[in-house]
Design an enzyme around this catalytic site. Structure first.
Site, PDB file in Angstrom:
ATOM      1  N   ASP A 312       0.807  -1.225   0.000  1.00 48.87           N
ATOM      2  CA  ASP A 312       0.000   0.000   0.000  1.00 48.87           C
ATOM      3  C   ASP A 312       0.841   1.276   0.000  1.00 48.87           C
ATOM      4  OD1 ASP A 312      -2.399   1.319  -0.130  1.00 48.87           O
ATOM      5  OD2 ASP A 312      -2.962   1.018   1.967  1.00 48.87           O
ATOM      6  N   LYS A 361      -8.188  -1.555   3.650  1.00 46.29           N
ATOM      7  CA  LYS A 361      -7.550  -0.249   3.835  1.00 46.29           C
ATOM      8  C   LYS A 361      -7.449   0.081   5.324  1.00 46.29           C
ATOM      9  CE  LYS A 361      -6.312   2.837   0.766  1.00 46.29           C
ATOM     10  NZ  LYS A 361      -5.192   2.573  -0.119  1.00 46.29           N
ATOM     11  N   LYS A 483       2.638   2.014   3.208  1.00 51.43           N
ATOM     12  CA  LYS A 483       1.823   2.260   4.395  1.00 51.43           C
ATOM     13  C   LYS A 483       1.956   1.135   5.430  1.00 51.43           C
ATOM     14  CE  LYS A 483      -2.336   3.445   3.166  1.00 51.43           C
ATOM     15  NZ  LYS A 483      -2.777   4.569   2.339  1.00 51.43           N
TER      16      LYS A 483
END
Ligand code: NAD
Length: 527
Positions: A312, A361, A483
């Site tokens: 990510d 997410k 991320k």
């Protein structure tokens, strides 16, 4: 010499007995200094350690391709258009005047490292990161990839609504030459149902083994057609739901290969692409949050010594969070809660408005402060030793994402940091961060691709070893741009942006035989 190597001569030369240059390699000696700590009865016994390694970096950069999965999306089309704008030096008019193409936002192309002090003036000397070692220039990347949407690249750019009209207008003929992305695999169970309308460019059938072979053949053909030494395969397609980790299915390399053969429903498209890349010996980077790298993929990458990196892209809110949370905790201030809200209106936001994709997410965004909290047991209570699986004290942390079509690619991120300060006081920091999502993400894709190519050219050996060996397959040195960094199993994740950058800088310098960043600046502290 390949023309890309000649494009910018490597003018940085290290004069030292630790560094040697041949036509083919830069070889450096590096002492990895650390400390081993013995903790017993609340006492810390610290022993300094030092291991000597040699690094060997191939000087000729590979002729490199970038094959994106999701090439026709906002990030993919923006990346293609901005490279073409740079390559053809297209300038365009905005309401503010004339705009030149550039690579602002790329750590490699737009930031510098301090390499030492000027021998005459005593001033700091900084060089572009991309000059420390030979690296591919983004303009030289050969672009290709897949998309389930068959829009040609010029139309995909138009659909994305990211770039100024005058740039779109001028770059469109070059984009049209890239044509349509290659057909891709579409398993509707993995991405949001709202994506179905664009799935018109598909590899037929539902035989996953045949799909794997199709993708592998695509990679081989792309390499052959473009005479490439290296092709980085990059997932910038929609966020998928998490895959269940099932014993006997995706827990080991052999089980995963068998599950592909039997077209098991829990093998996701992204995992299939990762397996294809590994079997072709090409690196795979995952720019989205889902768990593409199920344990079987990691084992397969180890078996084939093929590189993987993820997960990510860390473009906006999380990047800031990994700086701000560290600042607070390292300042001795105790964040009690971090509440993050996002709204965005691009296709990524549309896909994330579905529960299972949002979950991916949410997971990827949630662990970003863990290491900073765990490092400070003065502020946060440690987990109870006598309770199995107990978690230590932790700030409350929530993440909300909403789809608001009107704001398009211009994501809004609102964060509240609510902290305990001196003697019962409270401090609140509110941040409103407006990110042009794809313009923040694109330079990260470039950095990840270029660093990955570089890391395939670096080998190392312990002083007592004869052969140089490649780095470990999970490229955690890419963490700065990611991320939820994937790391070697059993090792700790570092989320702190500063530490991630220091690691990268120290590694690049180690490869040319310069140790440490020396922020100590001892010469300025003594007589
Ligand atoms: P996008 O929706 O504009 O593009 C995704 C593309 O993937 C679409 O063109 C879609 O047709 C295609 N696609 C979906 N499934 C596919 C498959 N199986 N094979 C091939 N193509 C497929 O999204 P985007 O804004 O470009 O973002 C791409 C990804 O990057 C998303 O997963 C997003 O969460 C992630 N990401 C983006 C940012 C950012 O933009 N700042 C930051 C972090 C992560």
């Amino acid at each position: 010499i390949h023309p890309t190597a000649a494009r910018r001569p490597n003018y940085l030369t290290v004069q030292s007995q630790n560094t040697s240059y041949s036509d083919e390699f830069i070889t450096s000696k590096f002492v990895n200094r650390g400390a081993s700590v013995n903790v017993s009865n609340g006492q810390f016994l610290v022993t300094p350690t030092a291991q000597t390694y040699e690094f060997q970096t191939k000087r000729t950069v590979s002729k490199t391709g970038l094959m994106m999965i999701g090439m026709g999306g906002n990030n993919g089309s923006t990346l293609c258009a901005t490279i073409l704008a740079n390559r053809h030096n297209i300038v365009w008019h905005t309401k503010a005047g004339v705009q030149q193409p550039n690579y602002i936002g790329s750590v490699l192309r737009a930031s510098t490292v301090r390499i030492g002090t000027d021998s005459v003036t005593g001033q700091d000397v900084h060089v572009p990161v991309s000059d420390v070692l030979p690296m591919v220039h983004p303009n030289d990347l050969v672009l290709g990839g897949w998309d389930i949407s068959g829009a040609s690249l010029d139309k995909a750019m138009e659909r994305a609504q990211v770039l100024d009209y005058d740039l779109q207008r001028q770059v469109a003929p070059y984009m049209a030459l890239l044509g349509k992305p290659l057909p891709s695999i579409y398993y509707p169970d993995f991405i949001a149902a709202n994506q179905e309308a664009r799935a018109d460019n598909l590899i037929p059938g539902d035989d996953k083994q045949a799909h794997l072979e199709h993708i592998r053949a695509d990679i081989r053909k792309f390499k052959e057609d473009n005479q490439l030494d290296r092709t980085v395969i990059f997932w910038t397609a929609n966020t998928e739901r998490y895959s269940d980790i099932i014993a006997g299915v995706n827990d080991t390399a052999d089980n995963l290969l068998a599950a592909i053969k039997s077209s098991h429903s829990e093998v996701s498209p992204s995992t299939l692409f990762a397996v294809a890349a590994i079997l072709e010996g090409e690196p795979f980077v995952n720019g989205a949050p889902q768990n593409t790298f199920v344990p079987g993929v990691i084992e397969l990458a180890e078996r084939h010594q093929s590189f993987i990196g993820g997960d990510d892209l860390k473009s906006g809110q999380t990047k800031l969070k990994s700086v701000l949370a560290e600042f607070l905790v390292n300042a001795g201030i105790k964040p009690l809660s971090i509440a993050s809200y996002n709204h965005l209106g691009n296709n990524d936001g549309h896909n994330l408005s579905a529960e299972r994709q949002f979950k991916s997410k949410e997971i990827s965004k949630s662990s970003v402060v863990d290491d900073m909290v765990n490092a400070n047991r003065l502020l946060y209570k440690a987990p109870a030793e006598d309770v199995k699986g107990a978690k230590g004290e932790h700030p409350d942390h929530i993440v909300v994402i909403k789809y608001v079509p009107a704001v398009g690619d211009s994501k809004r991120a609102i964060d509240e940091y609510y902290s305990e300060i001196f003697c019962g006081g409270r401090s609140t920091i509110n941040i409103f961060n407006e990110c042009e999502d794809s313009l923040l993400a694109t330079p990260l894709i470039l950095d990840l691709t270029i660093l990955t190519e570089l890391l395939t050219r670096v080998k190392y050996r312990g002083v007592d070893k004869k052969e140089f060996a490649p780095l470990y397959p999970v490229l955690s040195l890419l963490s700065y741009m990611l991320k939820a960094p994937l790391v070697k199993p059993g090792t700790e994740v570092v989320n702190s942006l500063n530490r991630q950058r220091n690691a990268l800088e120290a590694f690049l310098k180690a490869c040319i035989g310069i140790e440490g960043s020396s922020d100590l600046l001892l010469e300025t502290r003594i007589w």
